[in-house]
Design a protein around this motif. Structure first.
Motif, PDB file in Angstrom:
ATOM      1  N   ALA A  92       0.812  -1.384  -0.223  1.00 32.21           N
ATOM      2  CA  ALA A  92       0.374  -0.299   0.301  1.00 32.21           C
ATOM      3  C   ALA A  92       0.532   1.434  -0.079  1.00 32.21           C
ATOM      4  N   ALA A  93       1.935   1.348   1.014  1.00 34.77           N
ATOM      5  CA  ALA A  93       3.001   2.120   0.926  1.00 34.77           C
ATOM      6  C   ALA A  93       3.286   2.510  -0.474  1.00 34.77           C
ATOM      7  N   ARG A 104      -8.310   0.077  -1.432  1.00 41.42           N
ATOM      8  CA  ARG A 104      -9.551  -0.601  -0.079  1.00 41.42           C
ATOM      9  C   ARG A 104      -8.664  -2.197  -0.125  1.00 41.42           C
ATOM     10  N   VAL A 105      -9.127  -2.832   0.775  1.00 38.70           N
ATOM     11  CA  VAL A 105      -9.071  -3.927   1.858  1.00 38.70           C
ATOM     12  C   VAL A 105     -10.345  -4.696   1.704  1.00 38.70           C
ATOM     13  N   MET A 123      -3.578   1.504   9.136  1.00 40.36           N
ATOM     14  CA  MET A 123      -3.666   1.154   8.098  1.00 40.36           C
ATOM     15  C   MET A 123      -3.794   2.942   7.761  1.00 40.36           C
ATOM     16  N   HIS A 124      -3.484   3.563   8.585  1.00 39.47           N
ATOM     17  CA  HIS A 124      -3.920   5.588   8.730  1.00 39.47           C
ATOM     18  C   HIS A 124      -2.933   5.418   7.134  1.00 39.47           C
ATOM     19  N   GLY A 125      -3.871   6.734   6.398  1.00 43.61           N
ATOM     20  CA  GLY A 125      -2.763   7.398   5.385  1.00 43.61           C
ATOM     21  C   GLY A 125      -2.326   6.920   4.539  1.00 43.61           C
ATOM     22  N   LEU A 126      -2.935   4.999   4.132  1.00 47.04           N
ATOM     23  CA  LEU A 126      -2.751   3.475   3.609  1.00 47.04           C
ATOM     24  C   LEU A 126      -3.493   3.520   2.894  1.00 47.04           C
ATOM     25  N   LEU A 127      -4.328   2.872   3.660  1.00 48.76           N
ATOM     26  CA  LEU A 127      -5.798   2.387   2.666  1.00 48.76           C
ATOM     27  C   LEU A 127      -6.916   3.545   3.103  1.00 48.76           C
ATOM     28  N   ASP A 128      -7.459   3.915   1.606  1.00 48.66           N
ATOM     29  CA  ASP A 128      -8.956   4.943   2.100  1.00 48.66           C
ATOM     30  C   ASP A 128      -9.783   3.656   2.019  1.00 48.66           C
ATOM     31  N   VAL A 166     -12.134   3.009  11.509  1.00 52.23           N
ATOM     32  CA  VAL A 166     -12.681   4.269  11.238  1.00 52.23           C
ATOM     33  C   VAL A 166     -12.735   5.017  11.823  1.00 52.23           C
ATOM     34  N   LYS A 167     -11.150   5.152  12.947  1.00 55.20           N
ATOM     35  CA  LYS A 167     -10.917   6.343  13.640  1.00 55.20           C
ATOM     36  C   LYS A 167      -9.618   6.496  12.285  1.00 55.20           C
ATOM     37  N   ASN A 168      -9.305   5.251  11.876  1.00 58.62           N
ATOM     38  CA  ASN A 168      -7.771   5.650  10.604  1.00 58.62           C
ATOM     39  C   ASN A 168      -8.427   5.930   9.114  1.00 58.62           C
ATOM     40  N   VAL A 169      -9.612   5.423   8.449  1.00 57.04           N
ATOM     41  CA  VAL A 169      -9.308   4.762   7.659  1.00 57.04           C
ATOM     42  C   VAL A 169     -11.119   6.132   6.791  1.00 57.04           C
TER      43      VAL A 169
END
Length: 207
Positions: A92-93, A104-105, A123-128, A166-169
């Motif tokens: 992802a990076a 997406r995962v 996942m923050h900043g990597l997965l949408d 939910v807090k990070n994506v």
């Protein structure tokens, strides 16, 4: 080599590109194609014989594609992507370095159990987008349907992962299959709302 099987690392379906990261999964869900079919609806040879591709080999396969032509790039194949959590985040990076792609995962939400840590913040900043398979409204029903190697405790671990996601994506959704009883679907909807995620009923694919 003549007669060699060409394994499918990435495959197209609809407007998206899917990454077949692994064939491993800690669950054995009753409705899963892995248990009810010898093949896949979406691509040939998703089963890896022997060693799975390295993260570098997966990246090399991705680079053969016109990644700008896809609406989403999805970590989802014939296994649970979290079984190769670190490799998935590494990929992802690399993809985020290459372009502004929507990643997406599709997951069973058991990354905490698999990695032994609170995984969602990574996942923050990597997965949408994260799509979590809910599949049952209680731990007992989840265990009966999904047969996780982590036992009934997998249910609460999945809910915790979702709430942390939910807090990070930006976008988190929980899904259930359409064959569930209506009262169970409604109970799952409430669980989803409590976690702060969106809810979707997906059609059951039998073969």
């Amino acid at each position: 080599m003549k007669g060699a099987i060409i394994l499918t690392i990435t495959y197209e379906y609809g407007d998206n590109l899917y990454i077949n990261v692994t064939n491993q999964c800690p669950n054995a869900c009753d409705f899963c194609l892995r248990n009810n079919s010898t093949g896949s609806l979406y691509a040939d040879n998703l089963w890896y014989e022997g060693a799975e591709p390295t993260k570098e080999e997966i990246l090399a396969d991705l680079k053969k594609r016109d990644l700008n032509s896809y609406a989403e790039i999805v970590f989802c194949g014939y296994g649970e992507p979290a079984c190769r959590w670190d490799d998935m985040l590494w990929l992802a990076a690399r993809l985020k370095e290459m372009g502004n792609y929507t990643l997406r995962v599709n997951t069973n939400g058991l990354a905490d159990c698999i990695t032994g840590r609170n995984a969602a913040p990574e996942m923050h900043g990597l997965l949408d987008i994260v799509s979590v398979s809910l599949n049952a409204p209680t731990a007992e029903k989840y265990d009966a349907v999904c047969h996780s190697k982590y036992g009934p405790e997998a249910f609460d671990a999945m809910l915790h992962f979702t709430a942390e996601a939910v807090k990070n994506v930006p976008h988190v959704v929980m899904t259930v299959v359409s064959t569930m009883p209506a009262e169970d679907i409604e109970a799952c909807r409430k669980l989803c709302e409590n976690a702060g995620a969106k809810f979707r009923v997906r059609e059951y694919i039998s073969e």
